[in-house]
Design an enzyme around this catalytic site. Structure first.
Site, PDB file in Angstrom:
ATOM      1  N   LEU A  30       0.838  -1.202   0.000  1.00 31.07           N
ATOM      2  CA  LEU A  30       0.000   0.000   0.000  1.00 31.07           C
ATOM      3  C   LEU A  30       0.875   1.257   0.000  1.00 31.07           C
ATOM      4  CD1 LEU A  30      -2.827   1.219   0.115  1.00 31.07           C
ATOM      5  CD2 LEU A  30      -2.714   1.103   2.607  1.00 31.07           C
ATOM      6  N   ASP A 636      19.303  11.998  24.060  1.00 35.30           N
ATOM      7  CA  ASP A 636      18.005  12.378  23.493  1.00 35.30           C
ATOM      8  C   ASP A 636      16.869  11.619  24.158  1.00 35.30           C
ATOM      9  OD1 ASP A 636      18.915  14.145  21.500  1.00 35.30           O
ATOM     10  OD2 ASP A 636      19.353  12.490  20.127  1.00 35.30           O
ATOM     11  N   GLU A 642       5.704  10.164  25.288  1.00 28.82           N
ATOM     12  CA  GLU A 642       4.852   9.228  24.554  1.00 28.82           C
ATOM     13  C   GLU A 642       4.352   8.081  25.408  1.00 28.82           C
ATOM     14  OE1 GLU A 642       6.858   8.032  21.032  1.00 28.82           O
ATOM     15  OE2 GLU A 642       7.070  10.109  20.365  1.00 28.82           O
ATOM     16  N   CYS A 680      11.263  16.472  21.889  1.00 28.55           N
ATOM     17  CA  CYS A 680      10.825  16.827  20.532  1.00 28.55           C
ATOM     18  C   CYS A 680       9.515  17.569  20.428  1.00 28.55           C
ATOM     19  CB  CYS A 680      10.671  15.553  19.733  1.00 28.55           C
ATOM     20  SG  CYS A 680      11.722  15.497  18.306  1.00 28.55           S
ATOM     21  N   HIS A 731      10.956  21.109  10.047  1.00 28.94           N
ATOM     22  CA  HIS A 731      10.019  20.285   9.280  1.00 28.94           C
ATOM     23  C   HIS A 731       9.794  20.852   7.891  1.00 28.94           C
ATOM     24  CE1 HIS A 731       9.121  19.451  13.544  1.00 28.94           C
ATOM     25  NE2 HIS A 731       9.169  18.206  13.095  1.00 28.94           N
TER      26      HIS A 731
HETATM   27  N1  GLN Z   1      19.804  13.517  17.767  1.00 29.03           N
HETATM   28  C1  GLN Z   1      18.660  13.200  16.963  1.00 29.03           C
HETATM   29  C2  GLN Z   1      18.795  13.867  15.607  1.00 29.03           C
HETATM   30  O1  GLN Z   1      19.326  14.924  15.536  1.00 29.03           O
HETATM   31  C3  GLN Z   1      17.371  13.628  17.615  1.00 29.03           C
HETATM   32  C4  GLN Z   1      16.171  13.222  16.814  1.00 29.03           C
HETATM   33  C5  GLN Z   1      14.830  13.407  17.486  1.00 29.03           C
HETATM   34  O2  GLN Z   1      14.657  14.202  18.358  1.00 29.03           O
HETATM   35  N2  GLN Z   1      13.850  12.661  17.070  1.00 29.03           N
HETATM   36  O3  GLN Z   1      18.369  13.361  14.608  1.00 29.03           O
HETATM   37 ZN    ZN Z   2      13.644  16.235  18.028  1.00 30.23          ZN
END
Ligand code: GLN
Ligand code: ZN
Length: 796
Positions: A30, A636, A642, A680, A731
């Protein structure tokens, strides 16, 4: 002959069923058909639409054949929940609930058949946006890694049933059970439209949306289906701004109407947790079956069984006992015993049926595709097809008695016993280490002491500039990784290619003039899988894709055993990068909670213990990085929010172990080592407190789109450490100007003490191209230079 069995089958809910099934295709058919359609030019759009339909039809046929051969062979056993992009988007389109900016698309949906290329294209425009018309927002589906499109509902929304692809699906297969997200969940998951007044809540539109649902259900019943499933997972959560009693009143009103007008019977599914009070409310409506999740939720108490014995007479209680969230074989004997126990407590006129706890959309298709896995470990796994078999076994036991499934129960117990006895599942060395952890291991020196040591060691300018870790992942890099994986590129040549890339990334950062450099993460296919591949206790799959959103899939790693680190993982790359420059270099690790959130995690020991095992291996990695001369280390945790439980009462315990594991990972760092973390998102009011508790020296967050809106809340909390609110929305490929970035820096230095502020993008740059990366980072450095200048003239 036919008469009685037909009435049976149309009135009783099937003993074996699943709530939903993956739709992307075993080989992501898909995905590829969708992406071709999206890329098609207007001239050949019709032929790609036809191809997309053919793909969907083939998937439907295969689904039907496979599931009935696996034991879902009763009327209404198989859910019809296929959709091209997202189940909520489907509803937005079917109910005509499109935001004003998509009026043209709504018009197309109203006047074209849902199968037409025009209607498909309109649907995808709403999902993906076009020009300055932003797509619907994308948000996590409960505590899973699936993302749905967020409806925007206001007083102006005009609900009207416009038709649905679901109808065509059941026209082919009327024995299937169409699945709809129910009206209460639909409205609770919606956000208020832009033009709605401040005190407006989408749930206030319940009566209006019900009319469109009624027409939808009438259309389905005209096809001749016998059951319709309404998913109401929102009822298991208490994270809504509306009082519980009002939500339950909405449930009652909704299902009193819908179930009365529906010719087919309705089953309401309460997945992802427990909502016993909703079961009682649904009992006051003509709904014919209710599903409860006994995996993330709980089994009914004796008292509930007694109550439901009265209220669910001649109706069905569907027990979601096989997990739709994990990939482990279920404990069939344990479940069956619980089922028998429940049966004893229930009146005999309450029918009992078995199902999955949630849709199987969260798990891959079939373990037997994983031919290269260790056969021992493979035998412990259950993907969608294996889970269907488990449901079918349990249902057979319910229908025919335990003796009928004795050999399957025995086989299942043998597998579970072998798993428990596997040496990798319980390693004495690792258990001794976790048992010896003490509170002091989770504490560093007091922050002021660390700050002084770090200022001396790093000697950074005010408003230090940095990035979040990854740099553009060019096709050269991807090809080198893939060739190495296939064995076409020797390890030596692969390493040389990565070193060349690191060299390039370091020089590029020096040229634009950043203060704290990174190595660029070229060697990482994925920030979790990369570590999973280097730690013991994990395995990775070849076909284990699960849909993340739209055509996007991820292949979560499987954390099956005790975790250890056979050798340092990142030191070689970060150390090499550090050797190339006089600038401060930041090492990059993925935190314990994010590794867990984006993997399938073992459930035979508490998650708090798994988290601590990960904390310990990361602690060792940090020590090795320090010894290699890396003085800034970022851990990170973009996923820490989540896993936040759906019930607020469970939040405290979750934060205790998740924050605890992060602090275990970082707690051994020297005072002069600056620990960074990255989260994030920006709307983290719920975890502001947790950020503080993580005790990182520097936290970077997403902030550019909200124009730093979250900073006052953070300042109010008395946040005393350093913060890097993102000044570039990564983004989008747009290059923000010096003035724009400068404006954001000014907001940050006004909200916080300027000495606390770092300047960095919102997130990693791996999806960006080099051109916009270099241009934006130059602007970022220049905006920072001007901000420093302004503040030094001000203070003079
Ligand atoms: N260190 C990761 C990056 O720069 C962090 C990515 C994220 O926050 N999802 O890609
Ligand atoms: Zn991020």
């Amino acid at each position: 002959m036919k008469g009685p069995s037909l009435t049976m089958s149309t009135t009783t809910f099937p003993t074996a069923s699943i709530l939903g099934y993956p739709r992307i295709g075993e080989h992501r058919e898909l995905k590829f058909a969708l992406e071709k359609f999206w890329k098609s030019s207007p001239e050949d759009r019709d032929s790609y639409a036809a191809e997309l339909h053919n793909t969907a039809d083939a998937l439907s046929k295969k689904r039907n054949d496979t599931l009935s051969s696996l034991g879902l062979d009763q009327e209404a056993s198989i859910p019809e929940d296929f959709c091209y992009y997202d189940q909520i988007l489907d509803l937005v389109c079917a109910l005509g609930a499109t935001p004003d900016r998509f009026a043209a698309e709504r018009d197309i949906l109203a006047h074209h058949s849902p199968e037409s290329a025009e209607a498909l294209a309109a649907q995808f425009t709403i999902a993906r946006g076009e020009g300055d018309r932003a797509a619907l927002g994308l948000t996590k589906w409960f505590d899973s890694n699936y993302h749905y499109l967020v409806p925007e509902i206001g007083p102006e929304t005009q609900f009207e049933f416009l038709g649905s692809q679901r109808l065509a699906g059941v026209e082919h297969y009327p024995h299937m059970r169409p699945v709809l997200v129910g009206p209460v969940t639909f409205l609770l998951l919606s956000r208020a439209s832009e033009s709605a007044p401040d005190d407006f809540h989408p749930l206030s539109r319940l009566d209006d949306v019900l009319g469109a649902y009624e027409d939808y259900i009438a259309a389905l019943s005209s096809v001749g289906v016998s059951w319709i499933q309404c998913d109401e997972p929102a009822l298991v959560s208490d994270r809504w701004s509306i009082p519980r009693k009002d939500i339950l009143a909405a449930v009652k009103r909704a299902y009193q109407g819908l179930a009365a007008t529906a010719k087919p019977r309705l089953v309401v599914a309460l997945s992802y947790g427990h909502a016993a009070d909703a079961v009682d409310v649904l009992a006051e409506t003509p709904v014919a079956a209710v599903h409860i999740d006994t995996v993330r939720g709980r089994w009914p108490s004796a008292e509930e069984a007694q109550r439901w014995s009265q209220s669910w007479r001649d109706r069905t209680l569907v027990i979601g006992a096989v997990s739709g969230r994990n990939i482990w074989r279920a404990d069939l004997s344990g479940i069956f015993n619980n089922l028998e126990h429940l049966k004893e407590n229930l009146h005999e006129d309450v029918h009992l049926a078995v199902s999955t706890s949630t849709s199987l959309q969260h798990v891959p298709y079939d373990v037997s595709l994983e031919t290269s896995l260790d056969p021992d470990i493979r035998s412990w796994l259950a993907f969608a097809h294996q889970k269907v078999e488990e449901v079918a076994i349990l249902a057979r036991g319910l229908n025919e008695g335990k003796a009928a499934i004795a050999s399957q129960l025995e086989e299942n117990q043998a597998i579970l016993a072998a798993r428990r006895a596997h040496p990798g599942v319980h390693r004495a060395d690792i258990r001794q280490r976790t048992a010896a952890i003490n509170e002091a291991d989770r504490h560093r020196a007091p922050y002021p002491e660390r700050l002084a040591a770090q200022e001396k060691a790093l000697n950074l300018p005010p408003l230090p500039t940095t990035t979040i870790g990854s740099f553009p992942q060019t096709s050269d890099i991807r090809q080198a990784r893939a060739a190495h994986r296939r064995g076409d590129l020797s390890t030596e040549d692969y390493k040389a290619a990565m070193r060349k890339e690191i060299h390039h990334v370091i020089r590029a950062q020096e040229e634009v003039g950043l203060d704290v450099l990174v190595h660029g993460e070229a060697e990482r296919n994925d920030m979790v899988q990369y570590f999973a591949e280097h730690f013991d206790g994990f395995l990775t799959t070849t076909h284990g894709w699960v849909q993340s959103y739209g055509s996007r899939c991820t292949r979560p790693s499987i954390l099956w055993g005790d975790v250890s680190r056979p050798a340092p993982v990142t030191v070689e790359w970060s150390g090499y990068a550090a050797s190339l420059t006089d600038h401060v270099l930041k090492g990059m690790l993925t935190g314990p909670v994010t590794i867990m959130a984006w993997s399938f995690v073992r459930e035979d020991i508490p998650w708090s213990e798994v988290a601590d095992q990960l904390g310990l291996v990361l602690r060792d990695e940090i020590k090795d990085l320090e010894e290699a001369g890396v003085g800034v280390i970022q851990v990170d945790e973009p996923a820490i929010r989540e896993l936040l439980p759906l019930r607020s009462s469970e939040e405290g315990e979750y934060l205790r172990w998740s924050v605890g594991a992060f602090r275990l990972a970082t707690g051994g760092a020297r005072p002069e080592t600056s620990i960074h973390t990255h989260l994030c998102y920006s709307d983290f009011a719920t975890v502001v407190d947790a950020i503080d508790r993580l005790d990182a020296d520097v936290t970077s967050i997403e902030a550019s789109r909200s124009k730093m809106a979250v900073l006052p809340a953070i300042a109010e909390q008395g946040f005393e450490r350093q913060l890097g609110p993102g000044v570039w929305d990564i983004h989008s490929p747009r290059v923000p100007s010096v003035a724009e970035i400068g404006g954001l820096i000014r907001r940050a230095t006004h909200a916080l003490d300027p000495r606390q502020v770092w300047v960095n993008p919102d997130c990693g740059l791996k999806t960006r191209g080099w051109e916009e990366t270099t241009a934006t980072l130059k602007n970022l450095v220049e905006a920072t230079r001007l901000a420093r200048q302004a503040s030094s003239t001000n203070s003079r």
